[in-house]
Motif scaffolding. Structure first.
Motif, short mmCIF file in Angstrom:
data_model
loop_
_atom_site.label_atom_id
_atom_site.label_comp_id
_atom_site.label_asym_id
_atom_site.label_seq_id
_atom_site.Cartn_x
_atom_site.Cartn_y
_atom_site.Cartn_z
N ALA A 1 70.60 2.04 53.80
CA ALA A 1 71.54 2.36 54.87
C ALA A 1 71.21 1.64 56.17
O ALA A 1 72.10 1.38 56.99
CB ALA A 1 71.56 3.87 55.11
N LEU A 2 69.94 1.30 56.37
CA LEU A 2 69.51 0.69 57.63
C LEU A 2 70.16 -0.67 57.85
O LEU A 2 70.32 -1.45 56.90
CB LEU A 2 67.99 0.53 57.64
N PRO A 3 70.53 -1.00 59.09
CA PRO A 3 71.09 -2.32 59.37
C PRO A 3 70.12 -3.43 58.99
O PRO A 3 68.90 -3.26 59.09
CB PRO A 3 71.32 -2.29 60.89
N LEU A 4 70.65 -4.56 58.56
CA LEU A 4 69.82 -5.69 58.19
C LEU A 4 69.35 -6.44 59.43
O LEU A 4 69.73 -6.10 60.56
CB LEU A 4 70.61 -6.62 57.26
N MET A 5 68.53 -7.45 59.24
CA MET A 5 67.93 -8.16 60.37
C MET A 5 68.98 -8.79 61.27
O MET A 5 68.77 -8.93 62.47
CB MET A 5 66.96 -9.24 59.85
N ASP A 6 70.13 -9.20 60.71
CA ASP A 6 71.18 -9.78 61.53
C ASP A 6 72.10 -8.72 62.12
O ASP A 6 73.18 -9.00 62.63
CB ASP A 6 72.00 -10.79 60.72
N ASN A 7 71.64 -7.46 62.01
CA ASN A 7 72.36 -6.30 62.53
C ASN A 7 73.67 -6.00 61.79
O ASN A 7 74.51 -5.24 62.29
CB ASN A 7 72.65 -6.45 64.04
N SER A 8 73.82 -6.59 60.62
CA SER A 8 74.96 -6.24 59.78
C SER A 8 74.65 -4.94 59.05
O SER A 8 73.49 -4.52 58.97
CB SER A 8 75.24 -7.37 58.78
N PRO A 9 75.69 -4.26 58.53
CA PRO A 9 75.45 -2.96 57.87
C PRO A 9 74.45 -3.08 56.72
O PRO A 9 74.31 -4.13 56.09
CB PRO A 9 76.85 -2.58 57.36
N GLY A 10 73.74 -1.97 56.44
CA GLY A 10 72.77 -1.94 55.36
C GLY A 10 73.39 -2.33 54.03
O GLY A 10 74.61 -2.19 53.83
N PHE A 11 72.57 -2.80 53.10
CA PHE A 11 73.10 -3.36 51.87
C PHE A 11 73.71 -2.32 50.94
O PHE A 11 74.43 -2.66 50.00
CB PHE A 11 72.04 -4.18 51.14
N MET A 12 73.47 -1.02 51.19
CA MET A 12 74.11 0.01 50.39
C MET A 12 75.38 0.56 51.04
O MET A 12 76.12 1.32 50.39
CB MET A 12 73.14 1.17 50.13
N ILE A 13 75.64 0.21 52.28
CA ILE A 13 76.79 0.76 52.99
C ILE A 13 78.11 0.51 52.24
O ILE A 13 78.95 1.43 52.15
CB ILE A 13 76.86 0.20 54.43
N PRO A 14 78.35 -0.69 51.69
CA PRO A 14 79.60 -0.89 50.93
C PRO A 14 79.74 0.08 49.75
O PRO A 14 80.85 0.51 49.42
CB PRO A 14 79.49 -2.34 50.45
N ILE A 15 78.60 0.41 49.10
CA ILE A 15 78.66 1.37 47.98
C ILE A 15 78.98 2.76 48.52
O ILE A 15 79.80 3.48 47.95
CB ILE A 15 77.33 1.37 47.21
N PHE A 16 78.32 3.14 49.62
CA PHE A 16 78.60 4.45 50.22
C PHE A 16 80.08 4.58 50.60
O PHE A 16 80.64 5.67 50.54
CB PHE A 16 77.75 4.65 51.49
N GLU A 17 80.68 3.47 50.96
CA GLU A 17 82.07 3.51 51.44
C GLU A 17 83.09 3.39 50.33
O GLU A 17 84.15 4.03 50.38
CB GLU A 17 82.28 2.38 52.46
N ASN A 18 82.78 2.61 49.29
CA ASN A 18 83.81 2.25 48.32
C ASN A 18 83.66 2.87 46.94
O ASN A 18 84.63 2.91 46.18
CB ASN A 18 83.87 0.72 48.19
N ASN A 19 82.46 3.31 46.58
CA ASN A 19 82.28 3.91 45.26
C ASN A 19 82.84 5.33 45.27
O ASN A 19 82.45 6.16 46.09
CB ASN A 19 80.80 3.92 44.90
#
Length: 957
Positions: free
Chosen positions: A590-608
């Motif tokens: 969930a944590l933002p990535l180094m480039d301050n983009s959303p965490g890598f699981m955020i799309p799953i949290f939103e779309n699954n």
């Protein structure tokens, strides 16, 4: 023609007057040799020629010369039957005697199986062709097993006994040995009986650490960069190397390891496909290994007494390759894995001491005894055996390696500290230099080995190709476990709804393990815990390494679905520590990535779909349930889990609007559930702020004492005692302040959008007193005691914390009950504290706007007015009878109830607040449910009459 061929092939002559170099004189009473002399020549050379030091080598060289002659004379062979017969006879006899030399060791003069093997291992390419013909001859003559039993046990003995070492350091040797195995198993008759070869299976007394030395496949399966010799050779020479140098070593070993694993898989695949017996044998062999290595996941197990990381991880990687076809993204073969696998008789995996997902040993044994499949035709298929064995190796093989990595990190730190300590002693006492230098040398040698092993582990776990294969299995296994959880066992072809049992409104079942166990689905509840633990441990660990397979992985949603389901349905897994690790993984995603983009699981949290519908409730529910972990450290265990949950909740709230709507809906439509969650938040924040500020004060005081003592005190023990106290206070302050900051963030967020929930009767007084107390700590007369050097190292920013506290006041400033609660907190409420806070945040630092300052001042004014009003009302009542006062809050009760066990009268809001944290009667610790309390209408009426009477007295005065 025949004679010249024979002479050239066998390097023999019958001419005593002319014996060329390297030729043998053989006198058979003839001038020229013929087809009929070939057998006699070979017998003489092998059994009588004392100059022939290497009989098998001679036969191999003779066969090479034979094939050369065959090529030179291919036209003549095709046209002349006699010549053709000669060549057939030579072929037959050389190969035949080659087989005999490996059947009867003393048949040939100087015959020695070990010497034969040594030459073959050293120059395998030179022997490949000849060995191939011998294998085929053994097959034809039905003497294959005899040949194999004379060949491979000797090879094993040579590799483990006579070679200095057999590992990746000598690429020529290990490549040759792999080639030999590849050559043999390429013949299906060999593969089909390979498990019958002596030493394939271990002796019954074989210890956990002996399989890789005493079993036929052991040395091969231990070929890995994780082997200590390989790690030391590649990483030990330069412990101070640069990141680029380390990367080059990593990549070199990773490439080599991948090739080795692929070749090992080729060998194992041939054996498994050889026959039913060989397939069963391999599974049995691997099962014996892992069954004796369960202590690899033990905290205090001796690594030296267990199988190596190299050996266990390689087997795990091979099993994962076998699992790929039935766990691919199509899941067309997932139904081949038996959901009721553990009901089968004669399981390979030892479950006798395995903790179950949500049942005790007795219940699980009774279930399996009752439901065992006793029909011989119901034996598990290979796919099921392979899958569950792979899960076992994921936990004990790779999982054991993960645990070793954690331990060795601590060990390296300890050795470095010891080196420094010993060097200091050397400076203080030069007379001990020789002894100390020897001690330092041994410590540095140990440091070199452990650091090398650590580097090799980093190289292994950062190898993206291998880790992708492991995580693909994790995702496939996650989907299968969802299938087991599904009541119809049809997932993923058909979705199923969560929760599996209705959500329980009320407090009595929050921590009721027996209730949840009774509702757990079958057979999932009886599965060994490691089937889930292995997946979670691996996923949690691998996020720490470069090139983690979780990033940009389309299959990640499978794992997140399983994680969400486990958290959403508390009856599935009873172990809260596993869930704690699970939310830690989700928080990293969930944590933002180094480039301050959303965490890598955020799309799953939103779309699954499954995750989107269930994740929020699951997190809120586990936040409450994790209060009790069952361990002696449960009070502290909960904070780490809740910290991770707080990270996820914050990111969901800001990044995905849908979750904010869900939260508000829960607060309005499921108030008991939501208030229970807020109560736990409040408990934690109250403790953490108190603990954090108390320890910061300790840091401040001890630092001053230490500065003074260093200047005046010559007593080292006093200084060491102060240093110990300072380190402990610093450690606890850092932990508590960091956790408190995250909880405070949630309070800021939620009080803004859901203020009414925080003003409920069960919570409002505790919330108000907590805020008032900490406001006094930050701006009151003793706030100077919190000043420490470098407060950032403790995650402590007093101005930010002050702003956060004041923000909560403002967010709740329209809630009348909250204003009253702040006002009646006689211990800490003081309007002047708010004035000081406004000066600090507004005038001194400019952190907040004028509107913020005005809103805070307005709140303080209203609270003071409410306090004055309530004090005046209290004066009206005068001396209140004790029976009208709440025994815990000492306020006049509004809705008195009687507790069934202790028979104590208490206000309903007070006992309801107590039950949010503790489901017992506070006066005798007996179990208590809210619905069991008895309304005391008679007392309530008397209190009303008392109040009305006092009001009339005032009116008439």
């Amino acid at each position: 023609m025949a004679s010249s061929v024979i002479k050239e092939v066998f390097k023999v002559t019958s001419d005593a007057a002319n014996v060329p170099f390297n030729y043998t004189l053989i006198e058979l009473g003839v001038t020229d040799f013929s087809k009929d002399d070939v057998d006699s020549i070979l017998l003489y050379q092998l059994t009588e020629n004392s100059q022939l030091l290497q009989p098998f080598d001679y036969l191999n060289a003779s066969y090479e010369r034979y094939e050369k002659q065959r090529r030179l004379n291919k036209n003549l062979i095709a046209s002349d039957k006699a010549i053709s017969g000669l060549f057939e006879n030579i072929d037959k006899l050389i190969v035949g005697y080659g087989l005999v030399t490996f059947q009867v060791e003393d048949f040939a003069i100087n015959g020695n199986f070990t010497n034969y093997i040594k030459n073959i291992v050293t120059r395998s390419n030179d022997y490949t062709n000849f060995l191939s013909h011998i294998i085929r001859r053994a097959i034809v003559e039905d003497s294959l097993l005899e040949f194999l039993n004379n060949f491979f046990p000797v090879l094993l003995n040579y590799l483990t006994g006579q070679l200095e070492s057999f590992d990746l350091n000598d690429s020529n040797i290990y490549n040759n040995v792999i080639e030999i195995f590849e050559l043999f198993v390429n013949y299906k008759p060999v593969a089909s009986i390979f498990t019958q070869i002596n030493t394939f299976y271990p002796h019954y007394s074989c210890q956990a650490n002996e399989f890789e030395k005493k079993t036929l496949l052991g040395p091969l399966l231990a070929l890995s960069p994780l082997a200590s010799n390989v790690a030391l050779r590649n990483y030990g020479d330069n412990l101070e190397r640069s990141k680029q140098q380390t990367k080059i070593i990593h990549e070199s070993l990773q490439t080599e390891h991948k090739v080795v694993v692929d070749r090992l898989f080729f060998i194992m695949d041939k054996i498994i496909r050889g026959s039913l017996e060989s397939r069963t044998g391999v599974i049995s062999y691997w099962s014996q290994i892992v069954n004796k290595n369960h202590l690899r996941r033990g905290e205090h197990a001796s690594q030296a007494k267990l199988a190596s990381n190299a050996f266990m991880t390689n087997i795990a990687l091979i099993l994962i390759k076998f699992s790929q076809p039935f766990l691919d993204v199509s899941y067309k073969k997932i139904d081949k894995i038996d959901v009721n696998y553990f009901n089968n008789l004669n399981l390979y995996i030892d479950l006798s001491n395995e903790t179950r997902l949500n049942s005790d040993f007795k219940e699980a044994d009774e279930f399996y005894d009752k439901n065992k499949k006793d029909d011989e035709n119901c034996k598990p298929n290979f796919i099921s055996d392979c899958f569950f064995l792979t899960l076992t190796y994921l936990h004990y093989g790779i999982g054991g390696t993960i645990l070793f990595d954690e331990k060795i990190t601590t060990q390296i730190k300890r050795i470095k500290e010891e080196v420094e300590r010993v060097k200091k002693v050397s400076n203080l006492n030069p007379l001990l230099n020789n002894f100390i230098n020897l001690q330092v040398k041994n410590l540095e040698k140990s440091l070199s080995l452990t650091s090398s092993l650590k580097s090799s582990l980093q190289g292994f776990f950062s190898h993206r190709y291998i880790q992708l294969e492991i995580f693909d299995f994790v995702c496939g296994a996650s989907t299968f476990l969802m299938r087991v959880i599904d009541p119809s066992h049809q997932f993923p072809s058909k979705a199923f709804d969560l929760p599996l049992i209705p959500d329980q409104i009320g407090f009595e079942n929050v921590d009721n393990a027996e209730y949840l166990r009774s509702k757990a689905p079958i057979p999932f509840k009886y599965y060994p815990e490691f089937v889930v633990e292995g997946l979670i441990n691996y996923t949690q660990s691998i996020t720490k390494f470069a090139n983690s397979p979780l990033f940009q992985n389309p299959r990640l949603s499978s794992f997140v679905e399983l994680g969400t389901t486990i958290l959403r349905c508390p009856e599935l897994v009873s172990n809260p520590h596993l869930k704690g690790k699970l939310v830690q993984v989700l928080s990293i995603g969930a944590l933002p990535l180094m480039d301050n983009s959303p965490g890598f699981m955020i799309p799953i949290f939103e779309n699954n779909d499954l995750v989107r519908k269930n994740l929020l409730y699951a997190l809120l529910d586990f936040y409450v349930i994790v209060e009790k972990t069952g361990s002696s450290s449960q009070f502290y265990d909960k904070f780490n889990a809740r910290y991770s949950i707080s990270i996820i909740l914050e990111e969901l709230y800001y990044k995905i609007p849908m979750y904010k709507k869900q939260l508000i809906w829960q607060s309005k439509n499921n108030p008991d559930f939501f208030i229970r969650f807020i109560a736990r938040m409040l408990n934690d924040l109250t403790f953490l702020l108190d603990e954090g500020l108390t320890n910061l004060s300790e840091v401040h005081n001890v630092s001053n004492q230490l500065n003074n003592s260093t200047a005046t005190d010559t007593n080292d023990s006093n200084i060491q005692d102060l240093q110990g106290r300072l380190a402990a206070a610093q450690r606890q302050a850092k932990s508590s302040c960091g956790l408190a900051a995250k909880s405070m963030t949630l309070f800021q967020i939620y009080t803004k959008d859901i203020p009414a929930a925080f003003a409920s009767a069960e919570l409002v007084d505790r919330l108000a007193s907590m805020l008032n107390y900490n406001l006094e700590s930050l701006v009151g007369p003793k706030c100077g005691g919190l000043k420490v050097k470098d407060p950032e190292q403790y995650s402590f920013n007093p101005k930010e914390l002050l702003e956060a506290l004041c923000t909560v006041y403002i967010n709740l400033s329209d809630e009348s009950e909250f204003i009253s609660a702040v006002a009646r907190d006689t211990r800490s409420f003081n309007k002047d504290l708010f004035i000081r806070a406004i000066n600090i945040l507004g005038k001194k630092t400019g952190l907040v706007s004028d509107d913020f300052c005005n809103a805070l001042f307005d709140f303080a004014r209203k609270a003071q007015e409410r306090k004055d009003s309530e004090e005046e009302e209290d004066l009206e009542y005068g001396d209140v009878p004790d029976e009208f006062l709440d025994p815990l809050m000492y306020t006049i009760m509004k809705d008195p109830v009687t507790l069934p066990a202790s028979r104590v009268n208490i206000d309903r809001s007070t006992i309801k607040a107590h039950l949010l944290s503790d489901s017992t009667d506070p006066f005798n610790r007996m179990p208590l449910k809210l619905e069991d309390v008895i309304p005391n209408d008679e007392l309530k009426q008397r209190i009303l009459e008392f109040k009305n009477g006092k009001k009339k007295e005032k009116a008439n005065a």
